[in-house]
Design an enzyme around this catalytic site. Structure first.
Site, mmCIF file in Angstrom:
data_model
loop_
_atom_site.group_PDB
_atom_site.id
_atom_site.type_symbol
_atom_site.label_atom_id
_atom_site.label_comp_id
_atom_site.label_asym_id
_atom_site.label_seq_id
_atom_site.Cartn_x
_atom_site.Cartn_y
_atom_site.Cartn_z
ATOM 1 N N TYR A 108 0.875 -1.268 0.031
ATOM 2 C CA TYR A 108 0.071 0.111 0.032
ATOM 3 C C TYR A 108 0.926 1.350 0.040
ATOM 4 O O TYR A 108 0.326 2.389 0.060
ATOM 5 C CB TYR A 108 -1.046 -0.100 1.064
ATOM 6 C CG TYR A 108 -0.351 -0.162 2.718
ATOM 7 C CD1 TYR A 108 0.333 0.846 3.306
ATOM 8 C CD2 TYR A 108 -0.620 -1.521 3.103
ATOM 9 C CE1 TYR A 108 0.902 0.471 4.408
ATOM 10 C CE2 TYR A 108 0.092 -1.675 4.311
ATOM 11 C CZ TYR A 108 0.729 -0.850 5.042
ATOM 12 O OH TYR A 108 1.260 -0.987 6.220
ATOM 13 N N LYS A 109 2.140 1.231 -0.109
ATOM 14 C CA LYS A 109 3.097 2.417 -0.342
ATOM 15 C C LYS A 109 3.239 2.494 -1.425
ATOM 16 O O LYS A 109 2.187 3.027 -2.355
ATOM 17 C CB LYS A 109 4.195 2.193 0.626
ATOM 18 C CG LYS A 109 4.014 2.055 2.273
ATOM 19 C CD LYS A 109 5.064 1.597 3.069
ATOM 20 C CE LYS A 109 4.598 1.686 4.559
ATOM 21 N NZ LYS A 109 5.225 0.714 5.417
HETATM 22 C C1 LIG Z 1 4.853 0.036 6.411
HETATM 23 C C2 LIG Z 1 6.013 -0.921 6.741
HETATM 24 C C3 LIG Z 1 5.400 -2.251 7.324
HETATM 25 C C4 LIG Z 1 3.780 -2.630 7.460
HETATM 26 O O1 LIG Z 1 3.713 -3.808 7.884
HETATM 27 P P1 LIG Z 1 2.115 -4.117 7.839
HETATM 28 O O2 LIG Z 1 2.014 -5.584 8.370
HETATM 29 O O3 LIG Z 1 1.361 -3.961 6.462
HETATM 30 O O4 LIG Z 1 1.193 -3.113 8.996
HETATM 31 C C5 LIG Z 1 6.371 -3.235 7.435
HETATM 32 N N1 LIG Z 1 7.396 -2.757 7.693
HETATM 33 C C6 LIG Z 1 8.031 -1.441 7.311
HETATM 34 C C7 LIG Z 1 9.602 -1.322 7.064
HETATM 35 C C8 LIG Z 1 7.232 -0.541 7.048
HETATM 36 O O5 LIG Z 1 7.697 0.562 6.772
#
Ligand SMILES: *Cc1c(COP(=O)(O)O)cnc(C)c1O
Length: 405
Positions: free
Chosen positions: A217-218
């Site tokens: 989602y990024k």
């Molecule tokens: C955004 C992010 C996550 C996200 O983990 P989710 O399980 O989707 O909440 C994990 N690791 C890093 C380094 C991130 O930036």
């Protein structure tokens, strides 16, 4: 500054891609590193999947619409963005859950070693997942600052777990060098690509990496809570055993056997039934990033962030930059330290400049290059200068915290 921006936008080969996203009027979106913007094609694609594939096709769509292969299909599309083969990547679960599966899986390949090495200040979920495995007696957490990581790689280390581009500062690790150092110490490497995939060219196989996870989602613009992905280097696929042995990771799920036998290859990473709506949205984002090209995205994100710094200096703004100023060492963001970073961020949001705040004192601005213009950089810099000069961030309303920052 504004004229300079206009010329840069006119010369920008990616300028037209902004139209491929739906962005609200009057918003400068500098938080695509936290939640990517909405691709214009996504709502129609989702409507098609919901009304046609689900509404009309019903359960037949698992076969007729190819739902059952969607995790592999999306994974194969992500693969070239990260220097992997199509059969080495699968889209599934969240980054957190994939971390759990792969840390545990990597530990199982290193009997006699229990240490999972990472850095303090790594993204919380990465550290918490090691904690969870430690509480189960399966792992032992060791943290070392980045310049001491290589020295901390001893005979006890099973896995080195690092986030390629640091979430708070954007600082990059040298993936090739650290992978080599880990291998020299007999350890495996698991890279978290959440802040690099889709914004920065990654070469997992070129670096000899073992495992990786990343976020949907990024920069991949898959939508809130989009499925994540997992990479397992081909040489480990036979021996790897991950602990979440759900039926979708079984070699023959529809034989409904009482005993688990893992699927071959990266399919074993699946656990439960794949979230089709989430995967369908993610596929649109991945297709768009692929079409623009990750090398071009990276080049533009560098140009945007450098231009932003240039605008700030033209405006006489001096803020403490915590991101590396050396372009070669930073991902697609700039972070600034300010005692009142939270209020600053809120004052900017009130002006339509959306960045984010990271505890305790970081204002983080992301330069998702697919939909930002150089004109946005000039405008955002002007707003930031005005907010600082006027002191408007001191207003009480800008200090109120919501649940998500
Ligand atoms: C955004 C992010 C996550 C996200 O983990 P989710 O399980 O989707 O909440 C994990 N690791 C890093 C380094 C991130 O930036």
């Amino acid at each position: 500054m504004h004229e300079d921006a206009r010329q840069r936008d006119a010369a920008d080969p990616l300028a037209d891609y902004r139209e491929r996203f739906i962005l609200p009027e009057g918003v400068i979106y500098l938080d695509g590193n936290s939640l990517g913007a909405l691709p214009r094609a996504t709502p129609d694609r989702l409507a098609e999947v919901v009304r046609g594939e689900w509404g009309e096709g019903l359960i037949r769509s698992w076969n007729s619409a190819g739902w059952i292969d969607l995790p592999q299909r999306v994974g194969a599309k992500i693969a070239p963005l990260i220097g992997a083969e199509p059969e080495e990547v699968i889209a599934c679960d969240s980054t957190s859950v994939n971390l759990f599966k792969l840390i545990a899986g990597a530990l199982s390949l290193k009997p006699g070693r229990k240490v999972v090495l990472s850095e303090p200040g790594n993204f919380p979920t990465d550290l918490y997942m090691i904690d969870g495995l430690e509480k189960q007696g399966l792992a032992q957490r060791r943290l070392a600052p980045r310049n001491e990581l290589v020295g901390a790689l001893d005979d006890d280390v099973a896995v080195l777990l690092l986030t390629h581009a640091h979430y708070k500062t954007g600082e990059l690790f040298d993936m090739a060098a650290l992978t080599r150092a880990a291998h020299d110490a007999g350890a495996l490497v698991l890279w978290d690509l959440s802040h690099s995939c889709g914004a920065y060219p990654v070469d997992l196989n070129g670096c000899g990496a073992d495992f990786a996870v990343g976020c949907g989602y990024k920069y991949l613009c898959g939508g809130p809570g989009a499925p994540a992905f997992a990479y397992v280097a081909r040489r480990h696929q036979q021996a790897l055993r991950q602990p979440l042995t759900g039926w979708m990771g079984h070699s023959a799920p529809f034989e409904f056997s009482d005993d688990y036998s893992p699927a071959s290859g990266v399919d074993q990473m699946l656990c439960g039934t794949p979230p089709i709506l989430g995967l369908a949205a993610l596929e649109v984002g991945v297709d768009l990033v692929t079409q623009i090209g990750v090398e071009r995205l990276y080049a533009k994100s560098q140009a945007l962030s450098e231009f932003f710094r240039h605008c700030l200096s033209e405006l006489g703004v001096s803020l403490d930059v915590v991101s590396p100023t050396d372009l070669a060492q930073r991902g697609s963001q700039l972070s600034f330290r300010h005692r009142d970073a939270f209020a600053l961020c809120q004052a900017l949001i009130a002006r339509g400049v959306i960045g984010d705040f990271r505890d305790p004192d970081i204002l983080r601005l992301g330069f998702a290059p697919a939909y930002l213009r150089f004109a946005d950089m000039a405008e955002a810099a002007r707003h930031l200068a005005e907010v600082l000069d006027s002191g408007e961030w001191r207003r009480a309303e800008f200090s109120e915290r919501a649940a998500v920052t």
